[in-house]
Structure formats: structure tokens, C-alpha cells
Design a protein around this motif. Structure first.
Motif, PDB file in Angstrom:
ATOM      1  N   LEU A 143       0.829  -1.338  -0.139  1.00  0.00           N
ATOM      2  CA  LEU A 143      -0.116   0.097  -0.112  1.00  0.00           C
ATOM      3  C   LEU A 143       0.684   1.258  -0.086  1.00  0.00           C
ATOM      4  O   LEU A 143       0.374   2.345  -0.568  1.00  0.00           O
ATOM      5  N   LEU A 144       2.193   1.235   0.677  1.00  0.00           N
ATOM      6  CA  LEU A 144       3.143   2.421   0.502  1.00  0.00           C
ATOM      7  C   LEU A 144       3.983   2.397  -0.602  1.00  0.00           C
ATOM      8  O   LEU A 144       4.645   3.475  -0.798  1.00  0.00           O
ATOM      9  N   VAL A 162       4.198   9.479  -4.438  1.00  0.00           N
ATOM     10  CA  VAL A 162       4.883   8.622  -3.398  1.00  0.00           C
ATOM     11  C   VAL A 162       4.193   8.963  -2.242  1.00  0.00           C
ATOM     12  O   VAL A 162       3.384   9.766  -1.846  1.00  0.00           O
ATOM     13  N   ARG A 163       4.378   7.938  -1.091  1.00  0.00           N
ATOM     14  CA  ARG A 163       3.837   8.206   0.129  1.00  0.00           C
ATOM     15  C   ARG A 163       4.811   8.217   1.152  1.00  0.00           C
ATOM     16  O   ARG A 163       5.715   7.609   1.504  1.00  0.00           O
ATOM     17  N   ARG A 164       4.817   9.475   1.792  1.00  0.00           N
ATOM     18  CA  ARG A 164       5.776   9.880   2.752  1.00  0.00           C
ATOM     19  C   ARG A 164       5.060   9.909   4.268  1.00  0.00           C
ATOM     20  O   ARG A 164       3.902  10.430   4.480  1.00  0.00           O
ATOM     21  N   PRO A 165       5.755   9.430   5.382  1.00  0.00           N
ATOM     22  CA  PRO A 165       5.134   9.549   6.598  1.00  0.00           C
ATOM     23  C   PRO A 165       5.073  11.077   7.139  1.00  0.00           C
ATOM     24  O   PRO A 165       5.984  11.790   6.875  1.00  0.00           O
ATOM     25  N   ARG A 166       3.969  11.299   7.942  1.00  0.00           N
ATOM     26  CA  ARG A 166       3.554  12.682   8.400  1.00  0.00           C
ATOM     27  C   ARG A 166       5.028  12.957   9.490  1.00  0.00           C
ATOM     28  O   ARG A 166       5.180  14.371   9.665  1.00  0.00           O
ATOM     29  N   GLY A 167       5.283  12.151  10.216  1.00  0.00           N
ATOM     30  CA  GLY A 167       6.390  12.590  11.031  1.00  0.00           C
ATOM     31  C   GLY A 167       6.070  11.929  12.512  1.00  0.00           C
ATOM     32  O   GLY A 167       6.054  10.669  12.522  1.00  0.00           O
ATOM     33  N   VAL A 168       5.616  12.670  13.405  1.00  0.00           N
ATOM     34  CA  VAL A 168       5.074  12.073  14.814  1.00  0.00           C
ATOM     35  C   VAL A 168       3.626  12.137  14.703  1.00  0.00           C
ATOM     36  O   VAL A 168       3.082  13.306  14.882  1.00  0.00           O
ATOM     37  N   LEU A 490      -4.109   3.182   6.817  1.00  0.00           N
ATOM     38  CA  LEU A 490      -2.735   3.439   6.889  1.00  0.00           C
ATOM     39  C   LEU A 490      -2.307   4.631   6.199  1.00  0.00           C
ATOM     40  O   LEU A 490      -1.529   5.512   6.710  1.00  0.00           O
ATOM     41  N   LEU A 491      -2.976   4.978   5.039  1.00  0.00           N
ATOM     42  CA  LEU A 491      -2.603   6.144   4.145  1.00  0.00           C
ATOM     43  C   LEU A 491      -3.047   7.278   4.869  1.00  0.00           C
ATOM     44  O   LEU A 491      -2.458   8.297   4.448  1.00  0.00           O
ATOM     45  N   ARG A 492      -3.752   7.504   5.898  1.00  0.00           N
ATOM     46  CA  ARG A 492      -4.125   8.641   6.563  1.00  0.00           C
ATOM     47  C   ARG A 492      -3.061   9.213   7.279  1.00  0.00           C
ATOM     48  O   ARG A 492      -2.855  10.632   7.558  1.00  0.00           O
TER      49      ARG A 492
END
Length: 535
Positions: A143-144, A162-168, A490-492
Motif C-alpha cells: 500500500l505504501l 510517493v507516500r511519505r510519513p507525516r512525522g510524529v 494506513l494512508l491517513r
């Protein structure tokens, strides 16, 4: 009359948590508390077990400065966790799945002691946690994954998504499902490459800390998921102001206040809030099956479940038979405070819930409703027990008619026209879960699609959608914003980024090319592109 069981006496060693026979020793609870973020000079609170009223744990209460320090620490460690490959993060979750099942009994004990659930209801939390870990342990990397998209000019434009993590990510978890809801919110955030600072409710902190320990044993860096304990009034501002995304489960009024505070920062959030969930029994339904399903839908976890059914609409042709069968099964439920499988329903979790349930039933009685069965507290079983209660004759003069009870109370109504039943089911500020019962599953599905609820179960109360992690779960209207579970869950926790590389021909006329000629050529090209496959 609802039956009761007495607590069996097991050899749990000295000083079991909460004074509950068979529970892990208090020293085990103390060890789990040491996993929480702490510091010098903090206040503490002592929590108690719903079954006994005796202490379960002494919890340090973080202040604003400590909460912000936890976020700073998580932010420092986030790049290294994000650099871990998605496939390695999947392996951590799969190992967690195995550990949760291997240590199932201790997890069940802790959930029961802290929340007051019956053991079967506590197992719902173990199974949901394992299902979530397995789903994201198998599917998150896919999914990522970076995805190609058709570029503006075939062969010359290479476009990727691209899917990037938001952070914290800040997670605020409730007391009613301390394992399952922690897993549903924390695990996908970690799988996406974020670090997490979680504030579980004090009442069920040990359960969340137990899962935190299992995750570390599975290979999760301890700093990737930090748990802070404290009152929302003391550390809520820190969570809102330091998070790159906030995930909250709780009441609708609190969720609305939280959304207003987050809006000023333009960061993302998801909220799962209240519900007044309906069940519709269609004409020709299997009455026995619907009655059995209603018991689980209404009284699992003593009704303290966001997707519990609190309103049942039964076609007049089967209403009397349904009500008789439902009442018989409800009266047969055993109440019990033991760490075994003999009880069919456990306790309420805190005094506020006992008070709210008692007030709703008393108000309904005062306004002409009939108590078919139940309707009283059971201090002879434990300090917070209340009998599973069925009401009829509830009108809009009763608070229970429209307000969420969040306890073992359900109102049963008759109807003659299915369209009227759908309209009444939808006549609420909420839209979290719904249930439809019929032998004709095609008809039931048609009715389901007319209900304004985020999840609808056919011939099941809530477990079919709750346990299917591959589909999203969340509410419409005042029941929330966003979804947990599935790809959306997950994607949220990611930011979308588009990257396009242009080769050769520019997307503006080159030197010496008349704009009119360029636009004419491009118009012809656009007509051709529309006919190409994959565009």
C-alpha cells in the motif's frame, strides 16, 4: 432474572492486580508502568479495578513539559525509523501478531481487570489486535509502494506518486477497548514510518503498556512508540500542538473541541466519536437468530462499545416473538467478575458510566417506558455491575431515545413499513454502525445501502465489519471524521507527494516555434491521448 457467577479462586501469588483472583501480581503491573514516559516531581493517580474497587496501579501523570519532551524525543528518532524498509516494518508487526497470541492469557487478564469485561469480550480485543497486526504486516509495504502514473507526454514524462510519513503521530485512546483501538491506531502509524506518542486512558493504561512491551519484544525500537499518562487538561495542548497528525477516539463534544484546536495548525486528524446505533429486523427474519445476535450486539462489553446497538426496529409481524426470544436470552446472561469464561457479561468500567446508565433507565421509566427485563444495578456482584436492560415504549421525551447511553440498555420499537424503519434509523445526529437482519440477504443489503452509517452488518451486530480489517471503519455525521482499518487506516498517516521527471520535449513551445502551431499540435496530441489505453 439475570444470573450471576462468583469469582473462582486461583493461585495468583501474593497481591494480584486489583485484588482480582487469578490476576497477574501487582509487581507485574508496576513493571509495566515503568514503560511510560516519566520524570521527577510528577503527581500520580491510583486506579481501581471495576470488579473489586481495589487498586490496580499507581500512574505518574505527565505535565505539559514532559509531554512536549516526549514529542521532541519521538521527532529525533523518526527519521531512523522511517529509513527502515517497509518490509522490515512488516516483519515487526508479524512477530507482534505471534507474541500477542502466545501471551494471550496475560493480555486477557489485564483487559478484564482494568475494564471489567467478560473474558469472551476481552478476547475480542486480543483477536482484533492480532488481525490488525497481521493485515498491516502483510499489506502495508504494498500500500505504501511508489506508484507510476501516466505522464503528461507518453515516454517523455515519468510521473510517480510517493507516500511519505507525516512525522510524529499523537494518539489519544479510550478506556473501553484499550488493546484493539490502540492496535488499530498505533500499528498502521508505525507501519507508515511515523513515530507515535500515545496517551491511553488512565483506567486501562496497563493494557496499552502490555501491548507496548510486546511490540518492543517484536523488534520495535522503544523510542518509536512512547506512552505518556496524564489528564487531557494537563497534556492535551501538547498533543495538539506537537503532533503532525492526531488520532482521537472518544465523545463527540470532546472530538469537536479537539478538531477546532487542531484546525488552527492545519494538520490532519481522524476522530471516532459517539453513536446511537440502530438494528432493523425485517419481516420474515429468523427470529431466534436475530434475538441471539441482538444480545451480542447490545450487551458485549456491557454495551460500552462505540458500535453497540442501542435501538432495535422490529417489523410488527415478528415483533412479539422477537421480543420474547430476546428477553429470554437476555435474562439468561450470567453476570460475573471472574477471570474465566463463565460470565456472559461483565461490569461497567467506572462510576460515571454506572450513573449515566442508571439515570437513563430511571428517566425512561418516569416518562412511561416499560422495562422488559433488567433495569437495576447489581452491587451484590460487584460495585459497577448493571443488569442488561430492554426497554419498550420509549418516546422522544426520554433521554435514552436520542442520547448515547454507552451501557447495557436497548430500546425496542415496532414498525410496519421498511421505508419508515430506515427513516427512523437514520433520524439521528450519529452515523457510526448499523445492523440489518433478514433471511433475504439481497433485500438486507439493499436496506443496508440506505442507512447513513459508516459500517453496516447484515445478520450480525458489529463483528463482521469490526473484524474485517481490510475494510475501513468510521462514522458519518457526528460520529466522526476519517477512517481506521484498511488502506485508508494506513494512508491517513502519510502525505502524498507527486514527482514528475520531464525528458526531452519541454511542455512549452521551444525557441522559434510559433505558439499557435504549438497549441494546434498539442490539441491533436490530446485527442490521440484520450484513445490510448491506461490514460
Amino acid at each position: 432474572m439475570t444470573r450471576t457467577t462468583t469469582a473462582a479462586r486461583h493461585d495468583s501469588g501474593p497481591d494480584p492486580i486489583g485484588g482480582v483472583a487469578g490476576a497477574p501480581p501487582a509487581s507485574r503491573g508496576t513493571g509495566l508502568v515503568e514503560r511510560a514516559v516519566t520524570g521527577p516531581g510528577l503527581e500520580s493517580v491510583t486506579m481501581s479495578a471495576p470488579f473489586t474497587g481495589l487498586p490496580t496501579a499507581v500512574l505518574p501523570q505527565a505535565d505539559d513539559a514532559l509531554a512536549r519532551a516526549a514529542f521532541a524525543h519521538a521527532r529525533t528518532g523518526q527519521p531512523s525509523w522511517a529509513a527502515t524498509s517497509p518490509s522490515e516494518r512488516e516483519r515487526v508487526l508479524l512477530r507482534l501478531h505471534d507474541l500477542v497470541l502466545a501471551h494471550r492469557d496475560e493480555g486477557l487478564d489485564l483487559v478484564q481487570v482494568e475494564s471489567g469485561k467478560a473474558r469472551l469480550d476481552a478476547f475480542d480485543e486480543i483477536s482484533a489486535t492480532a488481525l490488525v497486526a497481521a493485515y498491516y504486516g502483510r499489506h502495508s509495504a504494498r500500500l505504501l509502494a511508489t506508484r507510476r502514473a501516466p505522464g503528461a507526454l507518453p515516454l517523455l514524462t515519468r510521473a510517480t506518486h510517493v507516500r511519505r510519513p507525516r512525522g510524529v503521530v499523537g494518539v489519544i485512546s479510550p478506556w473501553n477497548y484499550p488493546l484493539a483501538l490502540t492496535a488499530m491506531d498505533v500499528l498502521p502509524a508505525l507501519a507508515a514510518g511515523n513515530t507515535v506518542v500515545q496517551k491511553p486512558d488512565n483506567q486501562t493504561a496497563l493494557s496499552a503498556l502490555w501491548l507496548h512491551e510486546m511490540a518492543e519484544r517484536a523488534g520495535l525500537p522503544r523510542d518509536a512508540w512512547q506512552i505518556v499518562l496524564g489528564r487531557g487538561s494537563a497534556i492535551g495542548d501538547a498533543i495538539v500542538e506537537e503532533s503532525d497528525y492526531v488520532c482521537f477516539t472518544g465523545s463527540t463534544p470532546t472530538g469537536k473541541r479537539l478538531a477546532s484546536a487542531i484546525a488552527g495548525r492545519l494538520t490532519g486528524y481522524s476522530l471516532e466519536l459517539g453513536g446511537k446505533n440502530p438494528m432493523i429486523v425485517l419481516p420474515g427474519a429468523d427470529v431466534k437468530a436475530a434475538a441471539a445476535g441482538a444480545v451480542s450486539a447490545c450487551f458485549s462489553s456491557a454495551g460500552q462499545l462505540c458500535v453497540s446497538v442501542e435501538r432495535i426496529y422490529v417489523h410488527d409481524s415478528v415483533r412479539e416473538r422477537f421480543l420474547a426470544a430476546f428477553a429470554e436470552r437476555t435474562r439468561a446472561l450470567r453476570l460475573g467478575a471472574a477471570l474465566d469464561h463463565r460470565a456472559g457479561m461483565g461490569s461497567l468500567t467506572n462510576e460515571d458510566q454506572l450513573r449515566a446508565v442508571s439515570e437513563h433507565v430511571a428517566d425512561a421509566r418516569a416518562n412511561g417506558a416499560t422495562v422488559v427485563t433488567g433495569g437495576r444495578a447489581r452491587p451484590d456482584v460487584g460495585p459497577l455491575f448493571y443488569e442488561p436492560t430492554i426497554l419498550t415504549g420509549v418516546t422522544d421525551r426520554c433521554a435514552v431515545f436520542a442520547d448515547e447511553t454507552f451501557g447495557p440498555v436497548v430500546s425496542v420499537y415496532g414498525y410496519t413499513d421498511v421505508a419508515d424503519a430506515v427513516s427512523r434509523a437514520n433520524d439521528t445526529a450519529f452515523g457510526l454502525n448499523a445492523s440489518v437482519w433478514s433471511r433475504d440477504t439481497r433485500l438486507a443489503r439493499e436496506v443496508a445501502l440506505r442507512l447513513n452509517a459508516g459500517t453496516v452488518n447484515v445478520n450480525e451486530g458489529y463483528a463482521a465489519t469490526f473484524g474485517t480489517v481490510g475494510v475501513p471503519m468510521g462514522g458519518m455525521k457526528d460520529s466522526g471524521v476519517g477512517r481506521r482499518n484498511g488502506a485508508e487506516g494506513l494512508l491517513r498517516y502519510t502525505e502524498s507527494q507527486s514527482v514528475a521527471v520531464q525528458h526531452g520535449l519541454r511542455l512549452r513551445p521551444g525557441r522559434g516555434v510559433p505558439p499557435a502551431l504549438w497549441t494546434a499540435a498539442l490539441t491533436a496530441g490530446l485527442r490521440l491521448l484520450r484513445r490510448l489505453p491506461g490514460r
